[in-house]
Design a protein around this motif. Structure first.
Motif, PDB file in Angstrom:
ATOM      1  N   ARG A  78       0.808  -1.224   0.000  1.00 32.58           N
ATOM      2  CA  ARG A  78       0.000   0.000   0.000  1.00 32.58           C
ATOM      3  C   ARG A  78       0.837   1.268   0.000  1.00 32.58           C
ATOM      4  NH1 ARG A  78      -1.724   4.274  -0.130  1.00 32.58           N
ATOM      5  NH2 ARG A  78      -3.683   5.127   0.684  1.00 32.58           N
ATOM      6  N   THR A  79       2.002   1.260   0.650  1.00 31.55           N
ATOM      7  CA  THR A  79       2.761   2.503   0.811  1.00 31.55           C
ATOM      8  C   THR A  79       3.984   2.537  -0.101  1.00 31.55           C
ATOM      9  OG1 THR A  79       4.243   1.688   2.548  1.00 31.55           O
ATOM     10  CG2 THR A  79       2.084   2.509   3.247  1.00 31.55           C
ATOM     11  N   SER A  80       4.453   3.737  -0.413  1.00 27.30           N
ATOM     12  CA  SER A  80       5.620   3.886  -1.286  1.00 27.30           C
ATOM     13  C   SER A  80       6.864   3.281  -0.633  1.00 27.30           C
ATOM     14  CB  SER A  80       5.854   5.368  -1.611  1.00 27.30           C
ATOM     15  OG  SER A  80       6.059   6.119  -0.434  1.00 27.30           O
ATOM     16  N   GLN A  81       6.976   3.402   0.672  1.00 23.53           N
ATOM     17  CA  GLN A  81       8.144   2.855   1.364  1.00 23.53           C
ATOM     18  C   GLN A  81       8.164   1.332   1.286  1.00 23.53           C
ATOM     19  OE1 GLN A  81       7.697   4.762   5.204  1.00 23.53           O
ATOM     20  NE2 GLN A  81       8.905   6.523   4.578  1.00 23.53           N
ATOM     21  N   GLU A  82       7.001   0.701   1.441  1.00 21.65           N
ATOM     22  CA  GLU A  82       6.931  -0.755   1.326  1.00 21.65           C
ATOM     23  C   GLU A  82       7.040  -1.207  -0.130  1.00 21.65           C
ATOM     24  OE1 GLU A  82       6.926  -3.224   3.786  1.00 21.65           O
ATOM     25  OE2 GLU A  82       7.611  -1.404   4.804  1.00 21.65           O
ATOM     26  N   GLN A  83       6.559  -0.402  -1.052  1.00 28.05           N
ATOM     27  CA  GLN A  83       6.746  -0.720  -2.473  1.00 28.05           C
ATOM     28  C   GLN A  83       8.235  -0.754  -2.792  1.00 28.05           C
ATOM     29  OE1 GLN A  83       4.366   2.225  -4.527  1.00 28.05           O
ATOM     30  NE2 GLN A  83       2.436   1.344  -3.813  1.00 28.05           N
ATOM     31  N   TRP A  84       8.968   0.205  -2.265  1.00 25.18           N
ATOM     32  CA  TRP A  84      10.411   0.237  -2.470  1.00 25.18           C
ATOM     33  C   TRP A  84      11.096  -0.939  -1.780  1.00 25.18           C
ATOM     34  CZ3 TRP A  84      14.213   1.621  -5.332  1.00 25.18           C
ATOM     35  CH2 TRP A  84      15.510   1.765  -4.841  1.00 25.18           C
TER      36      TRP A  84
END
Length: 355
Positions: free
Chosen positions: A284-290
């Motif tokens: 869901r989040t950009s940090q976890e996507q990264w």
């Protein structure tokens, strides 16, 4: 110029204050109280305003990632608590049935009890019947023993599930608190940014937008000069094309923190929903996507890939080809097309990367 800014008008104001001070000294102590001293933390130029707005909105975006992650954790923990509660209810029903069967077995044993075996054999006209009855009694005892073991097992499971539910509930409370704290930070920073923007006159707002665009254009020009986009031109995968079509359909819709559509989105809400449309669930989040998605080099980038921005991976946009992205910028802005290098690029991830 910014209201209350120190400039040519400010020097005139200082002269007026000096004149008032002379007049006041002539009139005695009944003069009006002096104006409050300027706030040293308050921006006094458009450059400082732009930098402060960038900081406030960046902080809000980081807090939004924290909020989204906390909400995602809370949803999973709530589901686990509900599942454990259901399992505990089922276990309690099983324990109740076992207890009833144990009682029935005990009553049956009591009724079939009585005289000792040797006395019953002496008194019986058919010793074989007595022995058969004893055999059945022993079988019944084995059944009771099995019930006792099952009862002990169910009780142990119930205790374990109760402890697990308590632990999950504690985690859930922690996630909800983290979400509430993040919500407070988001709202505080957005409110501060909006207050700062309202202090600007119309011509200053226009100039501020020009400055922000100039800064983005300069960053992208430097990005192109670096040669990082040379050779980029691969076509989208079938899933990537679906994701690109999705974000394209959202152009013009407003940014709203923590939103996942269909009418408003935040940056990672837009990208995660785009890939959900392509039947691929991503964090869901950009940090976890990264953190979780496979990374690819800039030269291997293709439409549908996600570009992660800033050192803390707090922003994300979808690459659509020709050096451009579609992203949800920040509060007060709409989903738009932007240059891929208009912000600091941390790296690229590919949701449909095959192992």
């Amino acid at each position: 110029m910014i209201r209350n800014a120190i400039g040519r008008g400010g020097r005139a104001a200082v002269a007026v204050v000096a004149l008032c001070a002379v007049t006041a000294s002539a009139q005695g102590p009944a003069a009006a109280a002096p104006s409050p001293a300027p706030d040293p933390a308050r921006p006094t130029s458009l450059t400082e305003v732009r930098e402060e707005l960038d900081r406030l909105y960046h902080d809000a975006e980081v807090a939004t990632d924290t909020y989204n992650a906390a909400e995602e954790r809370a949803a999973g923990q709530s589901a686990r608590v509900a599942a454990l509660a259901e399992e505990m209810a089922s276990g309690k029903a099983a324990l109740k049935r076992l207890t009833f069967r144990m009682g029935a077995a005990a009553r049956a044993q009591y009724r079939s009890g009585g005289l000792p075996l040797d006395v019953r054999l002496l008194l019986s006209t058919d010793p074989d019947d007595v022995l058969d009855e004893v055999g059945r009694a022993r079988q019944a005892q084995h059944g009771v023993d099995a019930l006792l073991r099952e009862q002990t097992r169910v009780q142990k499971e119930l205790r374990a599930k109760s402890e697990a539910a308590a632990a999950q509930l504690k985690k859930l409370q922690g996630s909800r608190k983290a979400g509430a704290d993040a919500r407070g930070r988001i709202e505080k920073r957005i409110a501060a940014a909006r207050t700062l923007e309202t202090r600007l006159e119309e011509k200053e707002r226009r100039r501020l937008l020009e400055m922000q665009k100039e800064s983005a254009d300069e960053a992208h020009a430097d990005f192109l000069k670096s040669g990082k986009l040379k050779g980029v031109g691969g076509g989208a995968s079938e899933e990537g094309a679906i994701a690109v079509a999705f974000v394209t359909e959202q152009l013009g819709k407003p940014y709203e923190w923590a939103a996942e559509g269909p009418d408003t989105y935040d940056c990672s809400g837009l990208t995660s929903q785009a890939w959900a449309a392509a039947k691929r669930i991503i964090p869901r989040t950009s940090q976890e996507q990264w953190r979780q998605l496979p990374r690819v080099g800039l030269k291997d980038m293709r439409p549908g890939d996600l570009i992660i921005y800033h050192e803390d991976a707090s922003h994300v946009g979808m690459y659509i080809g020709n050096g451009s992205i579609i992203h949800a910028p920040r509060p007060g802005r709409n989903i738009t097309v932007a240059d891929a290098g208009s912000m600091f690029v941390l790296g690229v991830v590919r949701p449909d990367q095959r192992p």
